[in-house]
Design an enzyme around this catalytic site. Structure first.
Site, short mmCIF file in Angstrom:
data_model
loop_
_atom_site.label_atom_id
_atom_site.label_comp_id
_atom_site.label_asym_id
_atom_site.label_seq_id
_atom_site.Cartn_x
_atom_site.Cartn_y
_atom_site.Cartn_z
N TYR A 141 0.77 -1.07 0.15
CA TYR A 141 -0.05 0.07 0.11
C TYR A 141 0.87 1.20 0.04
O TYR A 141 0.51 2.31 -0.35
CB TYR A 141 -0.81 0.11 1.02
CG TYR A 141 -2.34 -0.83 1.19
CD1 TYR A 141 -2.12 -2.09 0.83
CD2 TYR A 141 -3.36 0.08 1.09
CE1 TYR A 141 -3.46 -2.66 0.63
CE2 TYR A 141 -4.38 -0.95 1.04
CZ TYR A 141 -4.60 -2.20 0.89
OH TYR A 141 -5.80 -2.75 0.85
N LYS A 191 3.62 -15.25 3.26
CA LYS A 191 3.96 -15.93 2.06
C LYS A 191 5.59 -16.34 1.99
O LYS A 191 6.19 -15.83 1.08
CB LYS A 191 3.39 -15.41 0.85
CG LYS A 191 3.46 -16.09 -0.51
CD LYS A 191 2.52 -17.19 -0.51
CE LYS A 191 2.60 -17.87 -1.90
NZ LYS A 191 1.94 -19.05 -1.97
N ASP A 223 -2.25 -18.52 1.28
CA ASP A 223 -3.31 -19.18 0.42
C ASP A 223 -3.82 -20.46 1.16
O ASP A 223 -5.13 -20.75 1.11
CB ASP A 223 -2.26 -19.85 -0.83
CG ASP A 223 -1.18 -20.45 -0.75
OD1 ASP A 223 -0.71 -20.43 0.44
OD2 ASP A 223 -0.55 -21.12 -1.29
N ASP A 247 -6.18 -7.28 4.16
CA ASP A 247 -7.51 -6.53 3.44
C ASP A 247 -8.22 -7.72 3.00
O ASP A 247 -9.49 -7.86 2.90
CB ASP A 247 -6.79 -5.72 2.51
CG ASP A 247 -8.02 -5.18 1.77
OD1 ASP A 247 -8.92 -4.68 2.26
OD2 ASP A 247 -7.91 -5.11 0.41
N ASP A 251 -12.22 -9.39 4.28
CA ASP A 251 -13.44 -9.56 3.62
C ASP A 251 -14.07 -10.72 3.48
O ASP A 251 -15.16 -11.08 3.63
CB ASP A 251 -13.22 -9.00 2.11
CG ASP A 251 -13.55 -7.41 1.96
OD1 ASP A 251 -13.36 -6.87 2.75
OD2 ASP A 251 -13.90 -7.01 0.93
#
Ligand code: IPM
Ligand code: MN
Length: 367
Positions: A141, A191, A223, A247, A251
């Site tokens: 970001y 990751k 993942d 983020d 959701d």
């Protein structure tokens, strides 16, 4: 106590949901004998329209002069083609930076009354109580360099994922400390099989974890974590992760609990706390009085707890939400097909009324 709060309603459904959240806050203030000093300012698309700037100086100043900020939502299709700095989202990202709000706390709870609302089978969803601790000021970001350059057809775009050890360490400490108030489990999501940032992340989190030997630390690749979250959400406690992964996973958590409209968030770590529902501006339903105000109302509960240390008041608002859901009140996003729904205002009024009665019943009203 005097509660100095700046409200930034923003775009889309932002004004509708924050106005209900403020009604609830006013009941808390009256019922528990506090004072509210409320300021209202522009951010996002409305600020762009009025001032050509998604985060005007007057907005920053008002926020810095208060102790907490309640934000509705930013984002509007009208600005989709603007350059990055002139998009509504740029206002929110800069505000997070200005407030030094590096720790984004996003609880996701499956309330018993809503266990049937999850798209997951009830026996899988029930008991879910997750706290996502998302790093909010680093990673893709904000990393430099970033650009889109070159001739049309041959352009290249660059974003940079960058994390320094101190940034990882401070967010890890927040996650471990919060885990101590819960089930004492931290899952760090990264990751590390591919990214250097994640390798450093895992190393630093592991090191910090040694100071919290009473908290159980585990690691997962993002993942795999995304899959586990839908397979066995009830096994998660605190999820600690970097900005972009947080983020995305938050959701996903919104989907699991039945509606993104339920999720609240607190962004803390700086001098002023920022509280906002996790949902976006939802332009398709804006102005129709059908949006779910619970994310915004629960954000007020988080504000009471985290900025003002008013645990009793926060619990009262949360109890109001639980009782209203138990009573069968549902905004459209939560209702089964054909079931009766209430408006944004009706939902807010239910919780405000609960708070009013509860505060009076316990005799905590100001004399
Ligand atoms: C969120 C939002 C924001 C983010 C956008 C609006 C900049 O999606 O708070 O989750 O990506 O952080
Ligand atoms: Mn998001």
């Amino acid at each position: 106590m005097e509660l100095r709060v700046t409200c930034l309603p923003g775009d889309g459904i932002g004004p509708e949901v924050t106005s209900q959240a403020i009604c609830v806050l006013e009941e808390v203030v009256d019922g528990f004998g506090h004072d509210l000093e409320l300021d209202e300012k522009e951010i996002g698309g409305v600020a762009l329209e009025k001032f050509g700037n998604p985060l005007p100086d007057a907005t920053i100043q008002a926020c810095l002069n208060s102790r907490a900020v309640l934000l509705g939502a930013v984002g509007s299709p009208a600005f989709d083609h603007n350059p990055r700095e002139l998009r509504p989202e740029a206002g929110l990202l800069r505000l997070r930076q200005e407030l030094g709000a590096f720790a984004n706390l996003r609880p996701a709870v499956v309330y018993p009354a809503l266990a049937g609302c999850s798209p997951l089978r009830e026996e899988i969803a029930k008991g879910t109580d997750i706290l996502i601790v998302r790093e909010l000021l680093g990673g893709l970001y904000f990393g430099q360099p970033r650009s889109i350059e070159g001739a049309p057809g041959a352009r290249e775009a660059i974003n940079t994922m960058r994390y320094g050890e101190p940034e990882i360490e401070r967010i890890a400490r927040v996650a471990f400390q919060l885990a101590r108030t819960r089930r004492r489990k931290v899952l760090s999501v990264d990751k590390a099989n591919v990214l250097e940032c994640s390798r450093l992340w895992r190393e630093v989190v592991t090191r910090v974890g040694r100071d919290f030997s009473d908290v159980q630390l585990s690691h997962m690749y993002v993942d795999s974590a995304a899959m586990s979250l839908v397979l066995k959400p009830a096994e998660f406690d605190v999820i600690l992760t970097e900005n972009m992964f947080g983020d995305i996973l938050s959701d996903e958590a919104g989907g699991i609990v039945g509606s993104l409209g339920l999720l609240a968030s607190a962004s803390v770590g700086g001098p002023v706390g920022l509280y906002e529902p996790v949902h976006g501006s939802a332009p398709d339903i804006a102005g129709k009085n059908i949006a779910n105000p619970l994310g915004a109302i629960l954000s007020v509960a988080m504000m009471l707890r985290h900025t003002f240390q008013l645990a009793k008041e926060a619990e009262c608002v949360e109890a109001g939400v639980i009782s209203t859901l138990k009573g069968g009140f549902r905004t459209r996003d939560l209702a089964r097909p054909g079931a009766r729904t209430v408006s944004t205002e009706e939902m807010g009024a239910q919780i405000a009324e609960f708070v009013r009665l509860a505060a009076n019943a316990t005799g905590q009203a100001a004399s």
